[in-house]
Structures are given as structure tokens and as C-alpha cells.
Motif scaffolding. Structure first.
Motif, PDB file in Angstrom:
ATOM      1  N   THR A  38      32.576  49.259  56.820  1.00  0.00           N
ATOM      2  CA  THR A  38      32.298  50.095  55.646  1.00  0.00           C
ATOM      3  C   THR A  38      31.021  50.917  55.760  1.00  0.00           C
ATOM      4  O   THR A  38      30.916  51.982  55.144  1.00  0.00           O
ATOM      5  CB  THR A  38      32.202  49.212  54.389  1.00  0.00           C
ATOM      6  OG1 THR A  38      31.164  48.229  54.568  1.00  0.00           O
ATOM      7  CG2 THR A  38      33.529  48.521  54.128  1.00  0.00           C
ATOM      8  N   ASP A 266      47.097  45.854  45.108  1.00  0.00           N
ATOM      9  CA  ASP A 266      47.587  47.231  45.123  1.00  0.00           C
ATOM     10  C   ASP A 266      48.522  47.396  46.314  1.00  0.00           C
ATOM     11  O   ASP A 266      48.166  47.070  47.443  1.00  0.00           O
ATOM     12  CB  ASP A 266      46.418  48.219  45.220  1.00  0.00           C
ATOM     13  CG  ASP A 266      46.867  49.660  45.036  1.00  0.00           C
ATOM     14  OD1 ASP A 266      47.501  50.205  45.962  1.00  0.00           O
ATOM     15  OD2 ASP A 266      46.582  50.235  43.971  1.00  0.00           O
ATOM     16  N   ASN A 268      49.374  49.821  48.041  1.00  0.00           N
ATOM     17  CA  ASN A 268      48.947  50.722  49.116  1.00  0.00           C
ATOM     18  C   ASN A 268      47.547  50.434  49.639  1.00  0.00           C
ATOM     19  O   ASN A 268      47.121  51.058  50.615  1.00  0.00           O
ATOM     20  CB  ASN A 268      49.017  52.181  48.643  1.00  0.00           C
ATOM     21  CG  ASN A 268      50.437  52.709  48.607  1.00  0.00           C
ATOM     22  OD1 ASN A 268      51.266  52.325  49.438  1.00  0.00           O
ATOM     23  ND2 ASN A 268      50.735  53.564  47.638  1.00  0.00           N
ATOM     24  N   ARG A 269      46.829  49.499  49.019  1.00  0.00           N
ATOM     25  CA  ARG A 269      45.457  49.244  49.443  1.00  0.00           C
ATOM     26  C   ARG A 269      45.196  47.800  49.846  1.00  0.00           C
ATOM     27  O   ARG A 269      44.283  47.538  50.627  1.00  0.00           O
ATOM     28  CB  ARG A 269      44.491  49.653  48.325  1.00  0.00           C
ATOM     29  CG  ARG A 269      44.529  51.146  48.024  1.00  0.00           C
ATOM     30  CD  ARG A 269      43.510  51.525  46.963  1.00  0.00           C
ATOM     31  NE  ARG A 269      43.540  52.953  46.699  1.00  0.00           N
ATOM     32  CZ  ARG A 269      42.773  53.567  45.799  1.00  0.00           C
ATOM     33  NH1 ARG A 269      41.917  52.869  45.077  1.00  0.00           N
ATOM     34  NH2 ARG A 269      42.862  54.873  45.622  1.00  0.00           N
ATOM     35  N   SER A 270      45.950  46.873  49.306  1.00  0.00           N
ATOM     36  CA  SER A 270      45.753  45.477  49.705  1.00  0.00           C
ATOM     37  C   SER A 270      46.209  45.272  51.143  1.00  0.00           C
ATOM     38  O   SER A 270      47.110  45.964  51.635  1.00  0.00           O
ATOM     39  CB  SER A 270      46.536  44.543  48.770  1.00  0.00           C
ATOM     40  OG  SER A 270      45.994  44.557  47.469  1.00  0.00           O
ATOM     41  N   THR A 271      45.588  44.313  51.809  1.00  0.00           N
ATOM     42  CA  THR A 271      45.958  43.984  53.193  1.00  0.00           C
ATOM     43  C   THR A 271      46.107  42.469  53.321  1.00  0.00           C
ATOM     44  O   THR A 271      46.370  41.784  52.340  1.00  0.00           O
ATOM     45  CB  THR A 271      44.885  44.499  54.172  1.00  0.00           C
ATOM     46  OG1 THR A 271      43.633  43.852  53.884  1.00  0.00           O
ATOM     47  CG2 THR A 271      44.715  46.006  54.051  1.00  0.00           C
ATOM     48  N   GLU A 275      38.949  42.806  51.398  1.00  0.00           N
ATOM     49  CA  GLU A 275      38.197  43.895  52.009  1.00  0.00           C
ATOM     50  C   GLU A 275      37.334  44.601  50.970  1.00  0.00           C
ATOM     51  O   GLU A 275      37.651  44.624  49.774  1.00  0.00           O
ATOM     52  CB  GLU A 275      39.142  44.914  52.650  1.00  0.00           C
ATOM     53  CG  GLU A 275      39.846  44.378  53.893  1.00  0.00           C
ATOM     54  CD  GLU A 275      40.658  45.441  54.607  1.00  0.00           C
ATOM     55  OE1 GLU A 275      40.991  45.231  55.788  1.00  0.00           O
ATOM     56  OE2 GLU A 275      40.960  46.487  53.983  1.00  0.00           O
ATOM     57  N   GLU A 277      35.735  47.820  49.172  1.00  0.00           N
ATOM     58  CA  GLU A 277      36.085  49.200  48.879  1.00  0.00           C
ATOM     59  C   GLU A 277      34.989  49.831  48.029  1.00  0.00           C
ATOM     60  O   GLU A 277      34.393  49.151  47.182  1.00  0.00           O
ATOM     61  CB  GLU A 277      37.409  49.283  48.111  1.00  0.00           C
ATOM     62  CG  GLU A 277      38.643  48.955  48.916  1.00  0.00           C
ATOM     63  CD  GLU A 277      39.917  49.193  48.115  1.00  0.00           C
ATOM     64  OE1 GLU A 277      39.861  49.965  47.113  1.00  0.00           O
ATOM     65  OE2 GLU A 277      40.955  48.611  48.473  1.00  0.00           O
ATOM     66  N   ARG A 286      38.811  43.997  47.246  1.00  0.00           N
ATOM     67  CA  ARG A 286      40.236  44.110  46.954  1.00  0.00           C
ATOM     68  C   ARG A 286      40.954  42.797  47.245  1.00  0.00           C
ATOM     69  O   ARG A 286      40.805  42.214  48.320  1.00  0.00           O
ATOM     70  CB  ARG A 286      40.852  45.229  47.797  1.00  0.00           C
ATOM     71  CG  ARG A 286      42.358  45.408  47.638  1.00  0.00           C
ATOM     72  CD  ARG A 286      42.728  45.977  46.296  1.00  0.00           C
ATOM     73  NE  ARG A 286      42.206  47.335  46.114  1.00  0.00           N
ATOM     74  CZ  ARG A 286      42.368  48.044  44.998  1.00  0.00           C
ATOM     75  NH1 ARG A 286      43.025  47.518  43.965  1.00  0.00           N
ATOM     76  NH2 ARG A 286      41.852  49.266  44.902  1.00  0.00           N
ATOM     77  N   GLN A 307      52.623  50.751  54.770  1.00  0.00           N
ATOM     78  CA  GLN A 307      51.794  51.570  53.866  1.00  0.00           C
ATOM     79  C   GLN A 307      51.573  52.966  54.445  1.00  0.00           C
ATOM     80  O   GLN A 307      51.458  53.113  55.676  1.00  0.00           O
ATOM     81  CB  GLN A 307      50.443  50.875  53.625  1.00  0.00           C
ATOM     82  CG  GLN A 307      50.539  49.588  52.822  1.00  0.00           C
ATOM     83  CD  GLN A 307      49.215  48.825  52.803  1.00  0.00           C
ATOM     84  OE1 GLN A 307      48.407  48.918  53.732  1.00  0.00           O
ATOM     85  NE2 GLN A 307      49.003  48.025  51.768  1.00  0.00           N
ATOM     86  N   PRO A 308      51.528  54.032  53.610  1.00  0.00           N
ATOM     87  CA  PRO A 308      51.612  53.991  52.139  1.00  0.00           C
ATOM     88  C   PRO A 308      53.059  54.089  51.650  1.00  0.00           C
ATOM     89  O   PRO A 308      53.943  54.572  52.363  1.00  0.00           O
ATOM     90  CB  PRO A 308      50.815  55.221  51.723  1.00  0.00           C
ATOM     91  CG  PRO A 308      51.061  56.192  52.830  1.00  0.00           C
ATOM     92  CD  PRO A 308      51.141  55.365  54.097  1.00  0.00           C
ATOM     93  N   GLN A 337      48.796  51.299  39.960  1.00  0.00           N
ATOM     94  CA  GLN A 337      48.147  52.545  40.378  1.00  0.00           C
ATOM     95  C   GLN A 337      49.183  53.604  40.752  1.00  0.00           C
ATOM     96  O   GLN A 337      49.033  54.793  40.420  1.00  0.00           O
ATOM     97  CB  GLN A 337      47.216  52.265  41.566  1.00  0.00           C
ATOM     98  CG  GLN A 337      46.402  53.458  42.049  1.00  0.00           C
ATOM     99  CD  GLN A 337      45.298  53.831  41.087  1.00  0.00           C
ATOM    100  OE1 GLN A 337      44.870  53.022  40.281  1.00  0.00           O
ATOM    101  NE2 GLN A 337      44.841  55.072  41.157  1.00  0.00           N
TER     102      GLN A 337
END
Length: 591
Positions: A38, A266, A268-271, A275, A277, A286, A307-308, A337
Motif C-alpha cells: 500500500t 465486497d 469486487n474488492r474482497s480477496t 487487506e 484500502e 476489507r 473479479q471484476p 456496492q
């Protein structure tokens, strides 16, 4: 490698090493990786100075949840009274919080001398060089060995053999038979010999060598330093590898108090992992897919690889997840979202989708993907579930959303559970964790919160003690139930999740605060009574529920070889079983 018993290995003259798997090391590695990802900065923890004032200020503040070795209720109270200022202080702190120093009653004399309330007491001037760094008390194995060596004239190797042989009653008797006459012949008085022997016998059961304590103190300091200077990355590491004693929902709440925003699931954002953000106000963490109830590793991997996603139907068709997993993702807000679902919107727009609409759409997707039966021909009749319009169903309430999060994630991401009880707690004048330092010693207070831990550790007098930790959205609260109040309330403590507790404040220093509990009630039942009858009725009911404390008659006590007495209900194994909502230890009945 061999399968020989550890004692047999030593008799054979082989070197025995204890290899520990410490998850905190994985948490720290993930934290460092998140800082690199980051911020583009390479952090070399080995180069971090061990004298950072801000880090020791955090430790002394007792806000050490998630920090290696110093997050338990007992350790938080100890660091609050101790106030470590140097790395050597951390080594001493970790060594003090062991059965050996506890059994030999070394903590209180150390703290009194450390804070200047009394002068260090040395049993004999010959022992001053050995015990000066620890305020006249025995903390390390090396100190015990040096005492034996100085007083008997034996070598340090012989002193170590002496220490090791004192783990059985027979060994203690043999050492005593040799120790007394040997020391008396060297000119020490019988009074000195007896005082030293009492210390050695109590300390023999279990303590730390200084090198071991130093090895533990290093990740302790590093974790506290990371929490101080990189809180978001620190929480990402802690939440991913879960190395501590508390459930994740308490760590999430602690993160909020350090200014770290908790970002929900989310699509499209969770893994696979927590992590960091960027957020409008700073940084957030997240929540990953693996927290979703019932999801498996392959589903997580496929979700991340795809993703996405453009829509629910897109995620359904390309990820191949099972319907229960997809439902859990919808209920926990993974698609909010994507579809601009906002539970806080005051006026609901016509045609706006809700989570309930997505669940209906998901049912259509599942039915369409399976067909109506074997060999059924699917025709395009304009009823593709991907284009289904809003049904007009109302959005889930905040309470329903939080319940879904607790059921499916084990976390209250959207809002802290206790916040739903805030009107009652305010009217009843319940003390919050953030107010505890303002309470005077022996003041009677009521506290309330979510149960996050119960423990029944061994204590010196052999009686059973229940340590309870609650979380009230402003911080952790630690209460202690001694045997005289366990008979009427232990069942409630072990079987309930939301609790209201009565107790008396115990102040042991500027930041040393604990609560001696005298009552416990299920918070939900109290809330129902409050809604039905009002605050005055609740106060009257609580005031009238004051049973006379009664100790359990004929309690069994186990006696250690060193003379230490312990309750058969005390914790002697690692914590378990693990639950997402709270921790309980093996000595705890019920949960």
C-alpha cells in the motif's frame, strides 16, 4: 527426528529443542507485506529501534489487544501497573507473568519497589548483584541458578541440574536434604536459608530463562510498534492469522477505536485475506471472502480469479459458487456496492433493488441454471433473471443486517451489537469501558457488553476463579467472579452471550483497574423488562437480586509437587473450543 520421549532424549545425551509455531510471526509478515503493497515502503523490522517512546506509551496505556503476550486481562492489568519503559522492562514483564513468579508471590513486591512505594528487599547482601535488576525478586531461571551457586559454592551447571530436579516432590526433598546443611556450613543463618528455600521451591515449578523471555519480548515489541505506527496493516495481519486469545469481532472493534475503518464484504474488492484500502478519512481493512459461513477454498479462489463482476448473474455464471454461498454473500452485503444498495437512504427510490430482490433473482438464476427437469429445453422468452426488475420488497433493517453478519460472518461489521441497547444503558447509568478510569476504588458499578472470553486459570490458593471479559463498543471490560458469587451466577456467565454485570471497582495503579463481580444477568432479558416496565422497575429488580455470597463446600484441590494448590477446573490446556463470537477455555463449563 525421533519418537523418543523428551526425558529419554536427555538421558541419552542428545540435544533437545522445543520448536514453537507462533502465528504472530505470520501476522507480522502479512503486516509488513501490506505496508509494502500500500505504501511502497520496505520495512526492515530488525532495524526498528527498541526505544520508541510512542510504543511504550501504547503498552502502558493497556490498549494492547492483538499484541503478542500482553493482550490478556492479567497482562493488560500488569503492564498498566508496571509501565514498561525499556526493552528490558518488557523481558521482565513477560517473565513475571508465569506460574513460577506468581506462586512465589514475586509480582506484588516487584511492583511496589518499581513504583517507589517500598524499597527493594534482599534476603541477603550476597544476592543483591543477582536480584538488583528485578527489584529484589526472582524472575529468571538464571537468577535461581546463580542463587544456588553463590550460596552452596557449586558450579552453574550443577545449579541448573538442581533446578531441573525440583519438578517432583521426591526431587524437592532430595535437594532440600543437600541444600540446608551445605548453605549452613557456608555461614548463612537458618532464617536466610529458609527464606531462600521457600523462594526456590515455589519458583521451581515453571519460570522463564531470560533468553527465552527476550525471544518472546521481541515480537511483543514489534507487534506493539506496528500497532502504534501502522495500525491498519497491523489489524490486517492480526485478523488474517488470528494469533491471539480474543474473537475477531473484538479486534474489529478495537480497530475502530484506532481510526481504522472496517469495510464489509465486497464482491469486487474482497480477496482471500484482510487487506488495507484507502478511505476518505484514512485507511480501512476489507473483510475477506473466507469469513463467509460455508464458503470453501475453491469458491474463494474462483471468486477472486473472476473479479471484476458486472452483476449478480455475472458472478453466478462465472464463479460457479453454490447457491448457499451466493445467498450468504448477498445477505452480508457483498453486492451492495455493485447495486448501490444503501440501508441508510431515508427515502427509498422506486425501482431500486434491495438485498431481498437479489435473493429472489438468485433463486431464478438457480432454477434457470438447473432447468425444470432432465432434458428440459430452455427458451429465451425475455425472462432472463439478469434483467429482473425490483419487486418492491423493503430493504433489510440495520438490525436484520447485523444479525445476518453475526450468523454468517461471526462479525458485527455494520454496527456494534451493544449500540442497539444504548438507550437502556444510558437511562440506567451503566458504566462504559471508556469511563472506567474515572471510577473510584470499591465503587459499585454496573457494566454491560458482549461476552468475548471466559477463563478459569490456576491461582495460588487453589480456588476456582472465573475471569470474564466483555466488549461494550468503547473497549474491553474485565470482571472476576470468585467462588462466593459463582453458585448463583456461573450458569448465566457461561451460557449467555450478552451480559449485564454488577461489581466493585478495584484500583491497583494509575491504569490498573479490575472489577470484582457480584452479579450477572442476561442482557436481553433485562432489556425486555426495561421495555415492558421501565428503568425504575429494572433498578428495583437488580437491587433486590443480592444473594449472600457462598463458597462451594468441599471443593476439590489438587496439590502440585512444589506445594502449589490448584482447582481441578483450572485451565491447563490451550484455549478451546474456538468459536467466532467468543473464546472460552477448557476449564470453562458450558461453552
Amino acid at each position: 527426528m525421533s519418537q523418543f520421549d523428551k526425558d529419554d532424549v536427555e538421558h541419552m545425551g542428545l540435544l533437545k529443542l522445543d520448536v514453537l509455531g507462533v502465528r504472530m510471526q505470520s501476522s507480522i509478515a502479512h503486516t509488513v507485506a501490506e505496508i509494502q503493497r500500500t505504501k511502497g515502503a520496505t520495512l526492515e523490522l530488525e532495524q526498528v529501534p527498541l526505544d520508541d517512546p510512542a510504543t511504550y506509551e501504547l503498552i502502558a496505556s493497556t490498549r494492547t489487544l492483538g499484541c503478542f503476550q500482553i493482550e490478556s486481562p492479567g497482562q493488560r492489568e500488569l503492564v498498566g501497573k508496571f509501565g514498561p519503559e525499556t526493552f528490558n522492562d518488557l523481558i521482565i514483564d513477560i517473565s513475571l507473568f508465569r506460574p513460577g513468579p506468581v506462586k512465589s508471590d514475586m509480582i506484588n513486591p516487584f511492583l511496589r519497589a518499581r513504583q517507589g512505594w517500598s524499597t527493594p528487599q534482599f534476603v541477603h547482601e550476597d544476592l543483591r548483584p543477582i536480584l538488583e535488576e528485578t527489584q529484589g525478586v526472582v524472575v529468571f531461571h538464571e537468577q535461581g541458578m546463580r542463587i544456588v551457586s553463590v550460596m552452596t559454592g557449586c558450579s552453574l551447571a550443577e545449579a541448573d541440574e538442581t533446578r531441573r530436579s525440583m519438578n517432583t516432590q521426591v526431587g524437592i526433598d532430595d535437594v532440600r536434604t543437600w541444600f540446608y546443611p551445605t548453605v549452613l556450613r557456608r555461614g548463612y543463618s537458618l532464617e536466610v536459608v529458609e527464606k531462600v528455600w521457600d523462594i526456590l521451591r515455589s519458583f521451581a515449578s515453571f519460570g522463564f530463562c531470560k533468553a527465552h523471555a527476550a525471544a518472546f519480548a521481541l515480537p511483543t515489541y514489534q507487534s506493539a510498534w506496528l500497532k502504534t505506527h501502522h495500525p491498519a496493516a497491523f489489524y490486517a495481519g492480526i485478523l488474517t492469522f488470528d494469533p491471539g486469545m480474543y474473537p475477531k469481532r473484538l479486534i474489529l472493534d478495537d480497530a475502530r477505536h484506532f481510526g481504522v475503518e472496517i469495510l464489509g464484504i465486497d464482491i469486487n474488492r474482497s480477496t482471500q485475506v484482510y487487506e488495507v484500502e484507502p478511505t476518505p478519512t484514512g485507511e480501512g481493512v476489507r473483510v475477506p471472502f473466507f469469513e463467509v459461513k460455508g464458503i470453501n477454498t475453491h469458491e474463494v479462489e474462483r471468486l477472486v480469479a473472476g473479479q471484476p463482476y458486472q452483476s449478480l448473474s455475472d458472478a453466478w455464471n462465472r464463479s460457479g459458487i453454490a447457491r448457499p454461498t451466493a445467498e450468504h454473500l448477498v445477505l452480508t452485503g457483498a453486492f451492495d456496492q455493485l447495486y448501490d444498495i444503501d440501508r441508510n437512504r431515508s427515502v427509498r427510490e422506486r425501482g431500486h433493488l434491495t438485498r431481498r430482490d437479489l435473493l429472489l433473482q438468485l433463486a431464478d438464476l438457480d432454477r434457470r441454471s438447473r432447468g425444470d427437469g432432465p432434458g428440459q429445453l430452455l427458451l429465451d422468452l425475455g425472462d432472463d433473471p439478469a434483467t429482473t426488475l425490483a419487486s418492491g420488497l423493503p430493504e433489510m433493517t440495520l438490525g436484520e443486517s447485523v444479525r445476518a453478519e453475526l450468523d454468517l460472518l461471526g462479525l458485527d461489521v455494520s454496527k456494534h451489537v451493544v449500540e442497539f441497547f444504548r438507550p437502556m444503558l444510558t437511562e440506567l447509568g451503566i458504566t462504559r469501558a471508556e469511563q472506567l478510569l474515572n471510577c473510584r476504588s470499591e465503587q459499585e458499578i454496573y457494566i454491560a457488553g458482549v461476552k468475548v472470553a471466559t477463563q478459569t486459570p490456576p491461582i495460588r490458593n487453589g480456588k476456582r476463579v472465573i475471569f470474564l471479559t466483555l466488549d461494550d463498543a468503547t473497549g474491553p471490560l474485565d470482571a472476576t467472579f470468585f467462588e462466593d458469587f459463582q453458585v448463583p451466577y456461573a450458569s448465566t456467565v457461561f451460557s449467555s452471550w450478552l451480559l449485564l454485570v454488577r461489581g466493585h471497582v478495584r484500583r491497583t495503579g494509575p491504569r490498573g483497574v479490575s472489577i470484582r463481580a457480584t452479579g450477572a444477568w442476561e442482557l436481553g432479558a433485562v432489556h425486555e423488562h426495561w421495555r415492558a416496565a421501565g428503568a425504575d422497575a429494572v433498578r428495583q429488580a437488580l437491587m433486590s437480586d443480592r444473594p449472600v455470597g457462598v463458597e462451594s463446600a468441599g471443593s476439590r484441590v489438587l496439590v502440585h509437587a512444589s506445594g502449589f494448590r490448584v482447582s481441578p477446573y483450572a485451565d491447563v490446556l490451550p484455549a478451546g473450543p474456538v468459536t467466532k463470537l467468543w473464546h472460552s477455555s477448557p476449564g470453562s463449563s458450558g461453552w
